[in-house]
Structure formats: C-alpha cells, structure tokens
Design an enzyme around this catalytic site. Structure first.
Site, mmCIF file in Angstrom:
data_model
loop_
_atom_site.group_PDB
_atom_site.id
_atom_site.type_symbol
_atom_site.label_atom_id
_atom_site.label_comp_id
_atom_site.label_asym_id
_atom_site.label_seq_id
_atom_site.Cartn_x
_atom_site.Cartn_y
_atom_site.Cartn_z
ATOM 1 N N HIS A 1 65.928 31.955 -57.070
ATOM 2 C CA HIS A 1 66.261 32.764 -58.235
ATOM 3 C C HIS A 1 67.668 32.436 -58.690
ATOM 4 C CE1 HIS A 1 66.838 36.323 -60.763
ATOM 5 N NE2 HIS A 1 65.526 36.336 -60.817
ATOM 6 N N ASP B 1 57.484 36.988 -57.765
ATOM 7 C CA ASP B 1 56.199 36.344 -58.041
ATOM 8 C C ASP B 1 55.471 35.850 -56.791
ATOM 9 O OD1 ASP B 1 56.378 36.568 -60.881
ATOM 10 O OD2 ASP B 1 57.857 34.963 -60.877
HETATM 11 N N1 CMC Z 1 61.563 25.135 -54.032
HETATM 12 C C1 CMC Z 1 62.329 24.118 -53.584
HETATM 13 N N2 CMC Z 1 63.610 23.911 -53.924
HETATM 14 C C2 CMC Z 1 64.150 24.786 -54.784
HETATM 15 C C3 CMC Z 1 63.420 25.878 -55.303
HETATM 16 C C4 CMC Z 1 62.080 26.039 -54.896
HETATM 17 N N3 CMC Z 1 61.350 27.045 -55.355
HETATM 18 N N4 CMC Z 1 64.212 26.585 -56.145
HETATM 19 C C5 CMC Z 1 65.398 25.966 -56.154
HETATM 20 N N5 CMC Z 1 65.375 24.874 -55.325
HETATM 21 C C6 CMC Z 1 66.496 23.968 -55.027
HETATM 22 C C7 CMC Z 1 66.750 23.025 -56.184
HETATM 23 O O1 CMC Z 1 66.023 21.825 -56.011
HETATM 24 C C8 CMC Z 1 68.248 22.806 -56.076
HETATM 25 O O2 CMC Z 1 68.471 21.914 -55.004
HETATM 26 P P1 CMC Z 1 69.746 20.879 -55.049
HETATM 27 O O3 CMC Z 1 70.963 21.758 -54.982
HETATM 28 O O4 CMC Z 1 69.549 19.995 -53.859
HETATM 29 O O5 CMC Z 1 69.618 20.132 -56.356
HETATM 30 C C9 CMC Z 1 68.779 24.182 -55.631
HETATM 31 O O6 CMC Z 1 67.677 24.781 -54.921
HETATM 32 C C10 CMC Z 1 69.194 25.080 -56.782
HETATM 33 O O7 CMC Z 1 68.080 25.192 -57.674
HETATM 34 P P2 CMC Z 1 68.166 25.214 -59.249
HETATM 35 O O8 CMC Z 1 66.878 24.734 -59.800
HETATM 36 O O9 CMC Z 1 69.422 24.531 -59.695
HETATM 37 O O10 CMC Z 1 68.348 26.780 -59.489
HETATM 38 P P3 CMC Z 1 68.168 27.563 -60.846
HETATM 39 O O11 CMC Z 1 68.967 28.801 -60.735
HETATM 40 O O12 CMC Z 1 68.435 26.676 -62.008
HETATM 41 O O13 CMC Z 1 66.596 27.892 -60.878
HETATM 42 C C11 CMC Z 1 64.521 28.925 -60.451
HETATM 43 C C12 CMC Z 1 66.053 29.095 -60.501
HETATM 44 C C13 CMC Z 1 63.882 30.295 -60.273
HETATM 45 C C14 CMC Z 1 64.039 28.336 -61.776
HETATM 46 C C15 CMC Z 1 64.144 27.997 -59.273
HETATM 47 O O14 CMC Z 1 64.540 28.584 -58.055
HETATM 48 C C16 CMC Z 1 62.654 27.669 -59.241
HETATM 49 O O15 CMC Z 1 62.205 26.724 -59.886
HETATM 50 N N6 CMC Z 1 61.811 28.433 -58.455
HETATM 51 C C17 CMC Z 1 60.386 28.239 -58.451
HETATM 52 C C18 CMC Z 1 59.739 28.932 -59.638
HETATM 53 C C19 CMC Z 1 59.749 30.439 -59.498
HETATM 54 O O16 CMC Z 1 59.363 30.999 -58.477
HETATM 55 N N7 CMC Z 1 60.148 31.130 -60.582
HETATM 56 C C20 CMC Z 1 60.162 32.592 -60.639
HETATM 57 C C21 CMC Z 1 61.566 33.114 -60.758
HETATM 58 S S1 CMC Z 1 61.715 34.869 -60.415
HETATM 59 C C22 CMC Z 1 60.866 35.836 -61.533
HETATM 60 C C23 CMC Z 1 60.618 35.255 -62.868
HETATM 61 O O17 CMC Z 1 61.546 34.914 -63.601
HETATM 62 O O18 CMC Z 1 59.465 35.115 -63.193
#
Ligand code: CMC
Length: 393
Positions: A270, A328
């Site tokens: 998140h 989720d």
């Molecule tokens: N699985 C594996 N690695 C992950 C995940 C994941 N679910 N989420 C983040 N990471 C890693 C990402 O690869 C990055 O690694 P590195 O630092 O080596 O590049 C690091 O963690 C930071 O991630 P980010 O993508 O830069 O973080 P963000 O704040 O931009 O994204 C997020 C947040 C929710 C989009 C992301 O965590 C994600 O894609 N999660 C999976 C989808 C998900 O469950 N979404 C629901 C969010 S909560 C409720 C809602 O909004 O619906």
C-alpha cells in the site's frame, strides 16, 4: 510559473486539506471523522457511516431515520433506466457498466446537477446512494440473465440489496443475518480512504465544476484498475491460478520476488500503510466466521491465502519493503462465499466507496482554497523543428 517540482504518483504532494479521514500508515490507524474504524465496523451501519462521512457527525436517531427513509424512497429506478441497463452486452465487465450507469443518472435527474446549491447537492447525494445499490444488484442479475427485481422499502439497505441480487422472482427470500451483517461491515470498511487514486480522480474531475455523477463515474473507472479496487478480483484470479498449477505457494512467491513480468502478490502492499492495513485485520478476523456460517467450512483458497500471507510476513523481500496484506486480500473470498461472481467484487467496493467520494466532492466544492486541478510537467520532447511536406520526408 515559478519552480516546478517533479513528484510522479504524488508521493509527497498534498492536494487539499481534509477533515474526513485520518490515516497513520506507520501505525496502521484509520479513522473516519475521528472515529476508529474498528468501532464503526463493530457497532455502526453503512448508512450511518455514510451520514457521518458526508455530514461530519453521527446522526441523532431522528436524523438517521429520515436519512435512511430518503435513501430507501429513491431506490426504485426509472423504467427507461432499467431498459438502458439491459442494453449492455453481457460479456462486458460490470465496472464499465457501473460507471456508464452512474454517468447516465445525470440525464435522468437534471434537477440535481447544480454543484453549488446545497439542496440540489443533498438530492444528488441521496439519489446516488439509493440508485447505486439498485444498479449493483442489476449488474449481477443482468450478468446471469435474470429479471431485475423492484426494491422493497420495508427492508434495510443491505438486506434488500441482497434480496434484489439473489432472490428468485415471486419467492420469499430472507437473507441470512450473518451475511447481512458481514456485507454491512465490508461496506463500512470501504466507505472512505482519503486521497487514493479514485478519490483524487473524483476531486480532480469535480474541480472543473463537473457534476457529482460525472465525477463519481470517473472515480469508478479509476477504481477498476488492478492496482486499486480491481485488486480484489485479481487476488481471486491469482489464488485460483496457483491452485490450478498445483497449489505451491512457495514457488509462486519465488516468482514474485524475482519480479517476473506482471507477477505481484495481489492484495499486498500500500502507498500509505507500511504496517498491517487495519481494514484487512478486521476482514481476516471475520473471514473464517463468515465462511463457516455460509457453509464453506473448508475453503482451499482461504488456506492458500493464509499460507501466502504467512510466507510473506516472514520473508526478507516483504519485510524490508514493508508489504502487508491490504483490504483486498481476503474480501474476494468472502464475496465469493456469499454468491457473487469474481467480476462483482470491484463493483461492491465501488458501492461501499460512494459515501467517501460524495463526502470528498462536497468538501472540495465548499472549500474556498479549491482551484481547478491542473498539474504541471517537465517537457522532455523535441526542441523546435520545421514542418516538412509529406513528399519531402
Ligand atoms: N508484490 C510484490 N512486490 C511489491 C508489491 C506486491 N504486491 N507491492 C509493492 N511491491 C514492491 C515493488 O516492486 C517495489 O519494489 P522495489 O523497491 O524493489 O522496486 C516496492 O515494493 C515499492 O512498491 P511500489 O510499487 O513503488 O509502491 P507504490 O506505493 O507505488 O504502490 C501498490 C502501491 C498498492 C500499487 C502496490 O503495492 C501494488 O501493486 N500492490 C498490489 C495491488 C494491490 O493489492 N492493490 C490494492 C491496494 S489497497 C486498496 C485499493 O486501493 O484498492
């Protein structure tokens, strides 16, 4: 004008002041108007929480009765609207239908469009809470090819939503009280979450003085993506695929950690929570109880989700990135046990988020600081060049 700073994804940019929702992402705290989510989830009801988010205070008994009565009274939709809902191909994703339907509401209720008149705004508020409940039932019924049912004003919001969704026409249908309570709680948990992608979209669209329906339709589209609300559907797809491939949770986690193209642990991570998502903690607690009461005593996919969580919480990759289950992760399993198809999970999230979108849009419209949303950019394209006629290129 002035210095432009880059902040892709708005990691560090606040776009507004807000009195609605408080999140402390490090401590895993979520409060609506100051009330802890745990108390609201245990003791309140969805429409009471909607009132709280929109009006800023818990209603008195009279205020709540009148609010519930007004929402109930507007749940019936115009016959032409039923026809309109029936024209979408059944192959379409219900989120696309939902956003189109909410947008179309503005054409049925032109008297509710003035974004500055308090009475009109109140009417649009009630209409959206009422009609989206009916629209969400219709999404399910038209996908399965069943006739649409009329609302029953004598029943509660969630109870009648379940009846309109699952009842067989002309047969008595009384939804299981545990299901009603569980769905009410899920809607409360989704009701607001400050400046997430869809809410920021609602505010952005509304900042041009577009009406509430247009703004919320845009929010529904933002929510549909798998990184946002679409994650609940994506989690179930992920669990089903792991199970079909032999059910090896560790092998899947290796692929996630190797950052194989397109492989993420959906339902994890998140932007703001760097601790357990308090909503996920509540959902996880109720998942077992709800699944049991619905007769799915043993759910392989729930076991699989729990193993994935356990592996993640003890794994360096997830620990150092502070990745925890988000709201989720477990919700899809509960919706599925209730009888919803996978494609209905995100519309249920959207139904729950209506009060938040409405409250945020209203707060924005009444805030004297509000200006039209208009980010700047850093231009990296070609410098000036001369046009050449096509035959000279
Ligand atoms: N699985 C594996 N690695 C992950 C995940 C994941 N679910 N989420 C983040 N990471 C890693 C990402 O690869 C990055 O690694 P590195 O630092 O080596 O590049 C690091 O963690 C930071 O991630 P980010 O993508 O830069 O973080 P963000 O704040 O931009 O994204 C997020 C947040 C929710 C989009 C992301 O965590 C994600 O894609 N999660 C999976 C989808 C998900 O469950 N979404 C629901 C969010 S909560 C409720 C809602 O909004 O619906």
């Amino acid at each position: 004008t002035g210095v432009v700073t880059m902040d892709p994804g708005f990691m560090n940019t606040a776009a507004c002041d807000s009195e609605i929702t408080y999140i402390d992402g490090d401590a895993g705290i979520l409060r609506y108007r100051g009330y802890p989510i745990e108390q609201l989830a245990a003791k309140s009801s969805f429409l009471e929480v909607a009132y709280l988010l929109i009006h800023g205070a818990l209603p008195t008994a009279t205020e709540l009765d009148s609010f519930v009565e007004r929402v109930n009274r507007h749940t019936l939709v115009h016959e032409d609207f039923r026809t309109f809902m029936g024209t979408f191909p059944r192959t379409g994703h219900p989120m696309a239908v939902m956003s189109s339907a909410v947008n179309a509401l503005s054409t049925f209720y032109p008297e509710s469009l003035d974004p500055f008149d308090p009475e009109t705004i109140e009417l649009a508020t009630v209409l959206i809470l009422a009609k989206t409940r009916t629209i969400t039932s219709y999404l399910h019924r038209s996908a399965v090819g069943e006739p649409l049912l009329y609302p029953d004003y004598s029943r509660g919001y969630v109870e009648d939503f379940l009846r309109m969704t699952f009842a067989v026409p002309y047969q008595q249908y009384d939804p299981d009280p545990t299901t009603v309570a569980a769905l009410d709680q899920l809607l409360i948990l989704h009701a607001d979450h400050e400046q997430n992608c869809s809410t920021a979209t609602v505010r952005m669209v509304g900042s041009s003085h577009a009406n509430l329906y247009a703004s919320i339709a845009a929010g529904i589209n933002a929510l549909s993506g798998p990184l946002h609300g679409g994650a609940n559907e994506a989690v179930l797809k992920m669990l089903t695929e792991i199970k079909a491939g032999g059910g090896d949770a560790r092998e899947f986690m290796t692929r996630v950690k190797n950052k194989e193209q397109g492989v993420r642990l959906m339902g994890f991570g998140h932007r703001v929570y760097k601790n357990y998502d308090p909503r996920a903690a509540i959902v996880k607690k109720s998942a077992d109880a709800v699944l049991q009461s619905l007769g799915s005593e043993h759910d392989d996919l729930l076991d699989l989700a729990m193993s994935l969580e356990e592996i993640a919480l003890n794994d360096e990759y997830f620990i150092e990135r502070k990745l925890y289950p988000n709201v989720d992760f477990y919700t899809g399993l509960i919706y599925k046990a209730m009888g919803f198809s996978d494609q209905m999970f995100t519309p249920l999230f959207a139904l729950g988020r209506m009060p938040g979108w409405i409250a945020q849009w209203r707060e924005m419209m009444s805030d004297p600081q509000t200006k039209i949303g208009r980010p700047r950019q850093v231009y990296t394209g070609a410098v000036e060049r001369d046009y050449l006629p096509v035959e000279s290129r």
